[in-house]
Design a protein around this motif. Structure first.
Motif, mmCIF file in Angstrom:
data_model
loop_
_atom_site.group_PDB
_atom_site.id
_atom_site.type_symbol
_atom_site.label_atom_id
_atom_site.label_comp_id
_atom_site.label_asym_id
_atom_site.label_seq_id
_atom_site.Cartn_x
_atom_site.Cartn_y
_atom_site.Cartn_z
ATOM 1 N N UNK A 311 50.558 12.779 20.620
ATOM 2 C CA UNK A 311 51.974 12.348 21.240
ATOM 3 C C UNK A 311 51.664 11.281 22.444
ATOM 4 N N UNK A 312 50.642 11.624 23.383
ATOM 5 C CA UNK A 312 50.599 10.599 24.428
ATOM 6 C C UNK A 312 50.331 9.064 23.784
ATOM 7 N N UNK A 313 49.450 9.012 22.620
ATOM 8 C CA UNK A 313 49.130 7.477 22.169
ATOM 9 C C UNK A 313 50.381 7.172 21.597
ATOM 10 N N UNK A 314 51.489 8.288 21.019
ATOM 11 C CA UNK A 314 52.759 7.905 20.309
ATOM 12 C C UNK A 314 53.561 7.116 21.367
ATOM 13 N N UNK A 315 53.394 7.967 22.938
ATOM 14 C CA UNK A 315 54.278 7.441 23.891
ATOM 15 C C UNK A 315 53.913 6.022 24.215
ATOM 16 N N UNK A 316 52.682 5.492 24.207
ATOM 17 C CA UNK A 316 52.145 4.541 24.646
ATOM 18 C C UNK A 316 52.426 3.331 23.510
ATOM 19 N N UNK A 317 52.725 3.730 22.163
ATOM 20 C CA UNK A 317 53.135 2.892 21.321
ATOM 21 C C UNK A 317 54.656 2.750 21.105
ATOM 22 N N UNK A 318 55.335 3.177 21.934
ATOM 23 C CA UNK A 318 56.724 3.238 21.881
ATOM 24 C C UNK A 318 57.338 4.089 21.139
ATOM 25 N N UNK A 319 56.757 5.179 20.736
ATOM 26 C CA UNK A 319 57.465 6.096 19.866
ATOM 27 C C UNK A 319 57.566 7.372 20.914
ATOM 28 N N UNK A 320 58.797 8.000 20.583
ATOM 29 C CA UNK A 320 59.122 9.207 21.583
ATOM 30 C C UNK A 320 59.108 10.632 20.671
ATOM 31 N N UNK A 321 57.813 11.205 20.634
ATOM 32 C CA UNK A 321 57.685 12.536 19.562
ATOM 33 C C UNK A 321 58.443 13.551 20.339
ATOM 34 N N UNK A 322 59.156 14.480 19.215
ATOM 35 C CA UNK A 322 60.014 15.345 19.517
ATOM 36 C C UNK A 322 59.156 16.561 20.556
ATOM 37 N N UNK A 323 59.609 17.068 21.641
ATOM 38 C CA UNK A 323 59.134 18.145 22.361
ATOM 39 C C UNK A 323 57.959 17.652 23.225
ATOM 40 N N UNK A 324 57.669 16.331 23.279
ATOM 41 C CA UNK A 324 56.516 15.743 24.087
ATOM 42 C C UNK A 324 57.165 15.931 25.436
ATOM 43 N N UNK A 325 56.286 16.643 26.289
ATOM 44 C CA UNK A 325 56.498 16.968 27.750
ATOM 45 C C UNK A 325 56.400 15.431 28.685
ATOM 46 N N UNK A 326 57.461 14.882 29.087
ATOM 47 C CA UNK A 326 57.731 13.581 29.807
ATOM 48 C C UNK A 326 57.702 13.878 31.280
#
Length: 354
Positions: A311-326
């Protein structure tokens, strides 16, 4: 094709090995720089990961400034959290930071101002969102398997604080370095678990105490020093939709190594699960025909397993994973921690029941 991401790792203590292991399971990701004030640890981990000498930093600010570092994972004592997040905002570096979010709410509020001016991908290490049974339980809850959720019970128990273990006065027992004791360390996970399943906290009442008031210092004298944080915390709360929650955490529970245990109570059933049993859920459902309470053990399907750092890598790549703690999950968590500490302070002078 996904670009390769170079990670800078700040803090090379025990938890660093966990994150290194998670990163090793991902494609197009590698640790390219490391930082720690312990020179011996810095060289040992640097050697293990084949990190060049010029990418081994004693000063974490130099790692954050490194243009060849794409993102940061920070695993440091609580008093450093806010400064490292702030530096990452300043240098626009994505960060995965450990919990609790900050030392106190004042730091969190200041960070929020900075973040809203210059947002970055920011993940907070509420790792129990990635336990397969927790993820499956949330799906079952949304599928109405236990009907309307009425109350939630969460307890987080460890035993490394008991007198027999003789744990010395590490930074976790000092308010200036940790902010709080079991509450911030373990209670922050309980708060996030409740938010994960039941929404935001509306109001609460709390009780904090310290069972072991003195511990041996870390220096050669081994003199007993005062512990100025809690090692037991309990609170009750009302969350969104009038869901009631009860919470308890302590480091003084003999026989419990690391047990985050959750029970969800609904109109039609109950679910019980624990981080120590990540692949199963106990489900109790009311059988209207037989007027019985039917208990089954559910095996968690494989698709509920997920590497937290994906999920962290997805965040870096501009994706917002469901339920990812931000970032905002960290901020809201710190707000609840603050309310618990404030309430516990107010209620610390107990009246004798007559």
């Amino acid at each position: 094709m996904t670009n390769h991401i170079s990670i800078g790792l700040i803090g090379l203590g025990g938890m660093a090995n966990h994150h290194i292991n998670l990163l090793s399971q991902l494609k197009n990701v590698s640790v390219s720089a490391v930082s720690d004030v312990n020179k011996e640890q810095l060289q040992m981990i640097g050697d293990k990961l084949n990190i060049p000498q010029n990418k081994r930093y004693e000063d974490y600010e130099e790692l954050i400034k490194d243009s060849e570092v794409d993102a940061v994972i920070s695993i440091v004592p609580n008093y450093l959290h806010a400064k490292i997040i702030s530096d990452c905002i300043q240098h626009q570096k994505p960060i995965m930071t450990e919990k609790p979010f900050t030392l106190n709410f004042e730091e969190a509020a200041e960070l929020k101002k900075q973040y809203e001016k210059q947002p970055i991908p920011c993940m907070v290490g509420f790792s129990y969102r990635y336990v397969a049974s927790f993820r499956y339980a949330k799906d079952l809850l949304q599928q109405n398997k236990i009907g309307k959720l009425r109350h939630i019970s969460v307890r987080y128990l460890q035993d490394w604080g008991i007198p027999a273990v003789q744990t010395p006065l590490t930074w976790r027992f000092k308010k200036a370095l940790s902010g709080s004791g079991a509450l911030g360390d373990l209670g922050s996970h309980m708060i996030d678990t409740a938010r994960f399943f039941a929404g935001e906290f509306q109001h609460l009442k709390s009780l904090n105490t310290t069972f072991i008031n003195k511990r041996a210092s870390l220096d050669q004298t081994k003199q007993l020093e005062e512990v100025d944080v809690d090692d037991y915390s309990a609170f009750i709360a009302v969350l969104d939709h009038e869901i009631v929650g009860q919470f308890m955490t302590t480091r003084n529970a003999v026989g419990f190594s690391n047990a985050l245990e959750v029970t969800l109570f609904g109109d039609e059933g109950t679910m019980e699960f624990s981080c120590e049993r990540p692949d199963e859920i106990s489900l109790i459902q009311f059988n209207h025909e037989q007027k019985t309470r039917d208990r089954t053990s559910l095996e968690v399907p494989l698709n509920y397993k997920r590497n937290q750092l994906e999920d962290f890598i997805d965040l870096i790549n501009g994706v917002s994973p469901e339920d990812c703690p931000t970032f905002y999950d960290g901020y809201e968590n710190q707000k609840v921690l603050h309310q618990i500490l404030e309430d516990a302070t107010i209620t610390s002078e107990h009246e004798v029941i007559k």
